[in-house]
Write an enzyme that holds these catalytic residues in place. Structure first.
Site, PDB file in Angstrom:
ATOM      1  N   LYS A 127       0.900  -1.268   0.142  1.00 39.68           N
ATOM      2  CA  LYS A 127      -0.110   0.005  -0.034  1.00 39.68           C
ATOM      3  C   LYS A 127       0.866   1.350  -0.068  1.00 39.68           C
ATOM      4  O   LYS A 127       1.991   1.300   0.546  1.00 39.68           O
ATOM      5  CB  LYS A 127      -0.678   0.114   1.121  1.00 39.68           C
ATOM      6  CG  LYS A 127      -1.781  -1.102   1.416  1.00 39.68           C
ATOM      7  CD  LYS A 127      -3.168  -0.632   1.854  1.00 39.68           C
ATOM      8  CE  LYS A 127      -4.272  -1.665   1.781  1.00 39.68           C
ATOM      9  NZ  LYS A 127      -5.092  -1.621   3.052  1.00 39.68           N
ATOM     10  N   HIS A 130       2.077   6.780   2.941  1.00 37.95           N
ATOM     11  CA  HIS A 130       1.337   8.003   2.718  1.00 37.95           C
ATOM     12  C   HIS A 130       1.139   9.067   4.131  1.00 37.95           C
ATOM     13  O   HIS A 130       1.804   8.484   5.230  1.00 37.95           O
ATOM     14  CB  HIS A 130      -0.166   8.142   2.081  1.00 37.95           C
ATOM     15  CG  HIS A 130      -1.083   7.193   3.043  1.00 37.95           C
ATOM     16  ND1 HIS A 130      -1.635   7.703   4.291  1.00 37.95           N
ATOM     17  CD2 HIS A 130      -1.787   6.074   2.848  1.00 37.95           C
ATOM     18  CE1 HIS A 130      -2.401   7.026   4.578  1.00 37.95           C
ATOM     19  NE2 HIS A 130      -2.427   5.938   3.853  1.00 37.95           N
ATOM     20  N   HIS A 133       0.778   7.634   7.608  1.00 37.61           N
ATOM     21  CA  HIS A 133       1.766   7.225   8.457  1.00 37.61           C
ATOM     22  C   HIS A 133       2.906   8.160   9.058  1.00 37.61           C
ATOM     23  O   HIS A 133       3.681   7.484   9.765  1.00 37.61           O
ATOM     24  CB  HIS A 133       2.547   6.309   7.535  1.00 37.61           C
ATOM     25  CG  HIS A 133       1.621   5.091   6.668  1.00 37.61           C
ATOM     26  ND1 HIS A 133       1.363   5.199   5.678  1.00 37.61           N
ATOM     27  CD2 HIS A 133       0.766   4.279   7.399  1.00 37.61           C
ATOM     28  CE1 HIS A 133       0.487   4.179   5.174  1.00 37.61           C
ATOM     29  NE2 HIS A 133       0.331   3.512   6.488  1.00 37.61           N
TER      30      HIS A 133
HETATM   31  N1  ARG Z   1       0.093  -1.719  10.401  1.00 33.01           N
HETATM   32  C1  ARG Z   1      -0.975  -1.229  11.441  1.00 33.01           C
HETATM   33  C2  ARG Z   1      -1.990  -0.214  10.793  1.00 33.01           C
HETATM   34  O1  ARG Z   1      -1.340   0.181   9.699  1.00 33.01           O
HETATM   35  C3  ARG Z   1      -0.281  -0.526  12.923  1.00 33.01           C
HETATM   36  C4  ARG Z   1       0.595  -1.722  13.487  1.00 33.01           C
HETATM   37  C5  ARG Z   1       0.985  -1.033  14.788  1.00 33.01           C
HETATM   38  N2  ARG Z   1       1.582  -2.133  15.577  1.00 33.01           N
HETATM   39  C6  ARG Z   1       0.959  -2.878  16.317  1.00 33.01           C
HETATM   40  N3  ARG Z   1       1.705  -3.868  16.928  1.00 33.01           N
HETATM   41  N4  ARG Z   1      -0.199  -3.093  16.249  1.00 33.01           N
HETATM   42  O2  ARG Z   1      -2.900   0.165  11.394  1.00 33.01           O
END
Ligand code: ARG
Length: 566
Positions: A127, A130, A133
């Site tokens: 993805k 952007h 993040h």
């Molecule tokens: N990849 C997830 C998102 O974009 C965030 C992950 C954050 N870390 C975790 N251990 N849950 O929403």
């Protein structure tokens, strides 16, 4: 560390037998304006204990305060006891401290021997990376630096979103409509297009969903073709992410993302079962959280596949074993508050006392000129584009104002990227941000470029003076209001670092830096530094050097550089 509040709390504690230093320390306040003194002790709470009006207590205390190194006088004013510091002693001790500790001024060893894990950034692969993040990335990075500065051993982890049913869909889409050349040429954009196409076609032909699920099942079982494609997509994404991290000056200690825990979730499922926490509900496995006022927590889906949530539990257990953390901090958006409350509860129910050491640090959402970010509709701004644009604009300004400048590309990068980071770390993290290009590229006022520019100004004054650190000076000569206020601002730095760390709030540092820059500029505009009088010049240069040190240390804490020339 020079702690004037503590000095005063200790003096008061001797006079107030019923109270200890900590209690008094917590009650001391900064008066709203400098004319009211440097610190105030409110006597209202004491009035109940002593059965006297607060104003009487303040008056009586005022008569008993001994004159000491830092106290010039005290004034009782309507229930407050206001302390006025002996300015020359304060300035002298503050400067001495900053100028001996230098790069480590503001740091401490409170974290010695303790490890903090910081889980941050964590974008989803395949993805676009952007502006949604950006906050996790820069808040997390700043927290890492703040903890390091306080002596903690810090492990920064990028918990990549690299596992889940969406990759089954992506593989299915690629096998139907994709081509190796197109993916190689257009990278994430092509992967994104394939993913969007999958959803469009699945609306017409729902059997596609099964096909996607099927591929994910194959992936979870370790099917070679599925794994190879997944690894390829992941590499493409990582390349792009790492490009952005390089621009931001960020390095991670670990990229163990969700896929790292695939083989570890089964132990979790087993453990939950053996601890009688697993329940069946409509074919799925859940942990019932109703007694805690929360919806059930899904561990296994009906088809037996695992979830984001399951992997978070596995990751926490793994991290506790691998790092024996003092704290494990998750910088993840406020939309996931419930998710975190749920799984931390599950860890607690499993009997792990360290569940209390897991901290979710939420932050607000970023919208685009008021509208929700929507990847599928192309309603996003790529981080890389934003940073590139900021650098380009900075370069244009440099070309206009200072075309002969050495290494202007590098400076433009430091200032442009710094402007973006600074403006996004300026508000308290929980506030929602409506991104606008105009605001992101506005360099006037309370911005990163302003603070960096002030730092560069301190460097150029010192350079022009041929200043060398370590010379003796008479701090007693710094007797103006502006000099005192700047010294007091510098004095507060260690306290601000602790506050930022305790509240997981980099904005405390960001705002503080603006205060220091403003105090410096007021001093700079009011008082010539390179004066004839050598003693005065030496004292003022020492103050300039101290301001330079604090600005540079503070900028580092929020992830910015401090170029010497702008
Ligand atoms: N990849 C997830 C998102 O974009 C965030 C992950 C954050 N870390 C975790 N251990 N849950 O929403």
């Amino acid at each position: 560390m020079l702690d004037l509040k503590r000095e005063i709390a200790e003096i008061l504690a001797k006079l107030l037998e019923d109270m200890d230093v900590e209690q008094i320390y917590g009650m001391l306040e900064q008066p709203p304006s400098p004319e009211m003194g440097d610190l105030a002790f409110p006597c209202f709470k004491l009035s109940r204990i002593f059965r006297k009006p607060p104003a009487d207590i303040a008056r009586e205390l005022a008569n008993k305060i001994p004159i000491s190194r830092y106290i010039e006088r005290v004034e009782p004013v309507s229930g407050y006891l206001n302390f006025f510091f002996k300015r020359s002693a304060v300035i002298s001790d503050v400067l001495k401290q900053v100028l001996t500790e230098r790069e480590s001024f503001g740091s401490s060893w409170e974290g010695k021997g303790k490890t903090i894990v910081v889980d941050y950034s964590a974008p989803n692969i395949a993805k676009p990376f952007h502006i949604g993040h950006l906050l996790s990335t820069i808040i997390g990075h700043s927290l890492c630096r703040i903890f390091k500065f306080l002596g903690y051993n810090v492990v920064g982890i990028n918990h990549l979103g690299d596992w889940g049913t969406q990759f089954g869909k992506l593989i299915a889409a690629y096998r139907r409509w994709g081509s190796r050349e197109r993916v190689e040429r257009d990278q994430i954009k092509e992967l994104m297009d394939l993913y969007v196409r999958f959803h469009e076609e699945a609306e017409k032909d729902p059997s596609l969903e099964d096909e996607g699920r099927n591929w994910f099942a194959r992936l979870e079982k370790g099917d070679r073709e599925a794994l190879e494609l997944w690894q390829w997509f992941k590499n493409i994404s990582l390349e792009e992410f790492k490009r952005v991290y390089r621009i931001l000056g960020i390095e991670f200690d670990s990229y163990a993302g969700e896929s790292f825990y695939v083989d570890k979730v089964w132990d979790v499922v087993e453990e939950l079962r053996s601890k009688n926490l697993l329940k069946e509900s409509e074919g799925a496995r859940i942990v019932d959280l109703e007694p805690y006022g929360m919806p059930p927590f899904l561990i296994l889906k009906k088809d037996g596949s695992t979830l984001y949530a399951t992997r978070d539990i596995a990751a926490a257990l793994y991290r506790k074993k691998a790092y024996d953390f003092h704290k494990c901090v998750y910088v993840v958006g406020a939309t996931q508050i419930l998710h975190f409350r749920q799984w931390i509860k599950v860890i607690e129910l499993m009997g792990y006392r360290w569940a209390k050491d897991i901290v979710h640090v939420p932050f607000g959402t970023v919208s685009l000129e008021g509208k929700k970010l929507a990847t599928r509709k192309g309603q996003v701004v790529l981080l890389e584009d934003l940073l590139t644009e900021a650098v380009k604009k900075t370069l244009e300004i440099i070309e206009e104002k200072n075309p002969g400048m050495e290494n202007k590309n590098e400076v433009a990068r430091q200032v442009g990227v710094g402007a973006v980071i600074f403006s996004h770390l300026y508000s308290s993290r929980i506030k929602d941000i409506s991104f606008s290009w105009e605001e992101a590229l506005n360099f006037d006022g309370e911005t990163g470029p302003y603070v960096q520019y002030t730092h560069a100004r301190t460097c150029s004054v010192l350079q022009k003076a041929g200043y060398t650190p370590g010379n003796s000076f008479d701090a007693g000569l710094l007797d103006t209001k502006e000099e005192y206020e700047l010294a007091m601002a510098l004095y507060r730095f260690p306290e601000k670092v602790r506050e930022a760390s305790g509240e997981y709030e980099p904005s405390v540092i960001t705002r503080y830096l603006v205060e220091v820059a403003q105090a410096f500029n007021r001093f700079y505009h009011e008082h010539p530094i390179l004066v004839e009088d050598e003693a005065l010049r030496a004292a003022r240069l020492a103050l300039v050097d101290a301001a330079r040190i604090v600005l540079s240390n503070g900028l580092w804490l929020i992830g910015l550089t401090s170029p010497e020339r702008i």
